[in-house]
Design an enzyme around this catalytic site. Structure first.
Site, mmCIF file in Angstrom:
data_model
loop_
_atom_site.group_PDB
_atom_site.id
_atom_site.type_symbol
_atom_site.label_atom_id
_atom_site.label_comp_id
_atom_site.label_asym_id
_atom_site.label_seq_id
_atom_site.Cartn_x
_atom_site.Cartn_y
_atom_site.Cartn_z
ATOM 1 N N GLU A 85 0.834 -1.200 0.000
ATOM 2 C CA GLU A 85 0.000 0.000 0.000
ATOM 3 C C GLU A 85 0.866 1.246 0.000
ATOM 4 O OE1 GLU A 85 -3.249 -2.607 2.489
ATOM 5 O OE2 GLU A 85 -2.116 -1.034 3.511
ATOM 6 N N GLU A 116 -5.044 -6.802 2.037
ATOM 7 C CA GLU A 116 -3.875 -7.636 2.349
ATOM 8 C C GLU A 116 -4.072 -9.079 1.946
ATOM 9 O OE1 GLU A 116 -4.767 -5.173 4.187
ATOM 10 O OE2 GLU A 116 -2.952 -4.068 4.719
ATOM 11 N N ASP A 142 0.814 -5.897 12.172
ATOM 12 C CA ASP A 142 -0.512 -6.235 12.698
ATOM 13 C C ASP A 142 -1.470 -6.577 11.559
ATOM 14 O OD1 ASP A 142 -0.379 -4.504 15.718
ATOM 15 O OD2 ASP A 142 0.973 -4.017 14.069
ATOM 16 N N HIS A 186 -1.096 -1.346 16.065
ATOM 17 C CA HIS A 186 0.015 -0.939 15.202
ATOM 18 C C HIS A 186 1.332 -1.159 15.911
ATOM 19 C CE1 HIS A 186 -3.230 1.055 13.062
ATOM 20 N NE2 HIS A 186 -2.413 1.419 12.098
#
Lengths: 262, 309
Positions: A85, A116, A142, A186
């Site tokens: 991304e 993903e 994550d 995160h």
């Protein structure tokens, strides 16, 4: 025809139908192919920073090395494709780790939608083909859970699942961002999860020199390799090579490092 | 009073049927090859079920009896360099692609099967039985059949799990300009899972030469399509992603062949993915040799009506 074929595979013993015993795979085959045997490293040059005899320059930023070495590898190896991304924008993704690649290699630097599961599986399919060496970037580890089936049931198991001979040369780069204040979702270090799931290898470079060696190994390796980049190291500096040199680090030898000065 | 404007989806969505003229125009070799495959494949499946009933299959036996039309009709339209993958119920798709690969000039039903066909059937059965001579040395079994030379990328036991992987293979074909296409076969159960829908989106955005082949047999184990989704015409998903989509009677291999042929032209021309929804019927229960009616989720009459149709 099917009756005839079946009769070659099945016999009657003591009045019971059974598989002809000699046709079973050997028991020793059970774990064959969980990962490859690293034969791709047989004639490769290995180096370590401590013993490196060539020219080095100091004060090189870790995160710049990440983009730099990928640029050098993509320049000479048309099989390498990077994807993730925003890696094609923002001067190299959200951390600058892919800076310059989209401009130089537009058809091999792929900015993905937020998906993903799909793009990880896509990379798995590319790797399995054999003509492409994909490098996926997960913005945060994550997010790997979103792609968990593709990483752990597909990519990690593919070689063993289909008999052990099929390579899965995929590199998965991600940054460990704990300490950046982004909260629970995160802040993951995925090493433990990967270490206890079949199929992958893990590297965690701590200096620019090590990064070059380990990413070269990861790109050469016919197994999936997780490359962990700690954000705290991105702005750190170290030594790097003056000239382009392809060398690798042995993937099976851990190296202990001193904790950084506070 | 608000004003309304009806918006039109980007890509076409059509039902395709084979006309009498299509039957007449079909090359005889294609017709006889399809006929032969549609006899050999269920014979293979019946042998697997027979061995399973005798306790000789260590693992599942997801039979595709009744679903051959979709597999054979699409395989016949492909080239040897095209690739496929499928799900846990994929013996028929694996065999159809492999048969087209070993007999590239077609199969004559009047002749005995060639040594290559026999060897293919034996190696496939061996893999399902877990034997060393199988395609994956006995490691894969029924749900992990892979033969890359024939374009069989490897079947998958996670519902929808193989779909992104097929798209990756398609990406390589597009990147290297091979002109080849990839078919990813999955069912009405898989069409609602994230991996499939995510892949449809990225495949359309990146114009990948992949056909999402939905084998709609009406049931995911015992759960019906109508229970699982509001829009039960599953090819409709194409409208959301800008994918050219076809709905076809999967029990008519000629119609499936025509749909596949048109889909291939679209994909080889670089226009992006396609969806083919083929309506088929799974005569047996999800796994094993009993009919679905034995488990109570459908009636014996339904099975009988489908058999007669």
């Amino acid at each position: 025809m099917m009756d005839a074929i079946a009769s070659e595979l099945i016999e009657t013993s003591k009045g019971k139908r059974q598989i002809v015993p000699s046709l079973w795979p050997d028991e020793s085959f059970r774990d064959f192919g969980l990962r490859g045997n690293l034969e791709e490293f047989d004639d490769i040059r290995f180096e370590e920073e401590e013993t490196f005899g060539g020219q080095l320059k100091s004060g090189v930023k870790f995160v710049e090395t990440v983009a730099d070495v990928m640029d050098r590898r993509m320049a000479t190896d048309p099989r390498i494709v990077v994807m993730g991304e925003d890696i094609h924008r923002l001067k190299g993704g959200t951390n600058g780790a892919t800076r310059g690649l989209a401009r130089k290699y537009p058809d091999r630097c792929l900015g993905t939608p937020i998906c993903e599961n799909a793009f990880t599986g896509l990379a798995g399919g590319m790797a399995a083909d054999g003509r492409i060496r994909p490098v996926i970037e997960f913005m945060y580890p994550d997010f790997m859970w979103v792609a968990a089936d593709q990483i752990f049931n597909q990519i990690g198991k593919a070689r063993h699942m289909f008999g052990g001979e099929n390579a899965m040369p995929l590199v998965l780069r991600t940054k460990v961002a704990m300490g950046t204040g982004y909260g629970s979702q995160h802040s993951m270090d995925p090493a433990g999860i990967f270490a206890t799931a079949p199929g992958s290898r893990i590297v965690a470079p701590s200096t620019p020199f090590d990064y070059v060696g380990l990413i070269n190994s990861a790109l050469l390796c016919n197994d999936p390799v997780l490359v962990l980049e700690h954000v705290d190291l991105y702005n750190s500096t170290g030594s790097a090579l003056q000239k382009t040199l392809i060398f690798t680090f042995r993937l099976v030898r851990p190296k202990s490092c001193e904790p950084a000065a506070a | 009073m608000p004003e309304y404007k009806h918006l039109k989806p980007l890509a076409p969505w059509r039902e395709i049927k084979a006309s009498r003229d299509d039957w007449a125009a079909l090359k005889p070799e294609l017709g006889t090859t399809m006929l032969t495959q549609m006899h050999l494949i269920p014979a293979f499946e019946e042998k697997v079920l027979e061995l399973a009933a005798q306790g000789l299959v260590h693992g599942p036996a997801h039979s595709a009896i009744g679903q051959e039309g979709g597999a054979v009709g699409s395989a016949i339209a492909m080239r040897p360099g095209d690739q496929v993958n499928g799900s846990h119920r994929a013996h028929h798709q694996f065999l159809a692609k492999a048969l087209c690969f070993v007999e590239q000039d077609g199969i004559d039903p009047n002749q005995p099967f060639s040594g290559e066909v026999r060897h293919l059937a034996k190696r496939t059965l061996a893999e399902i039985l877990g034997l060393a001579q199988g395609f994956c040395k006995g490691r894969g079994g029924s749900m992990h059949l892979r033969w890359p030379e024939a374009g069989n990328l490897g079947t998958n036991a996670i519902v929808g799990g193989g779909v992104p992987i097929a798209a990756g293979a398609a990406w390589v074909h597009r990147h290297l300009n091979t002109g080849n296409v990839v078919y990813t076969y999955f069912g009405d159960g898989a069409v609602n899972i994230g991996s499939v829908l995510e892949t449809m989106n990225i495949a359309a955005a990146w114009k990948l030469p992949i056909c999402f082949f939905i084998e709609n047999n009406g049931y995911a184990v015992s759960t019906t399509v109508a229970e699982s989704t509001a829009e039960i015409r599953l090819s409709s998903r194409g409208l959301a992603f800008g994918i050219s989509s076809f709905k076809v009677d999967g029990m008519d291999p000629i119609a499936v062949y025509l749909a596949s042929d048109e889909a291939n032209a679209h994909m080889r021309a670089g226009h992006g993915p396609t969806i083919i929804e083929a309506d088929v019927y799974r005569f047996y229960h999800q796994n094993g040799a009993l009919p679905g009616s034995a488990f109570g989720y459908r009636t014996k009459q339904e099975g009988g009506a489908m058999a007669r149709a």
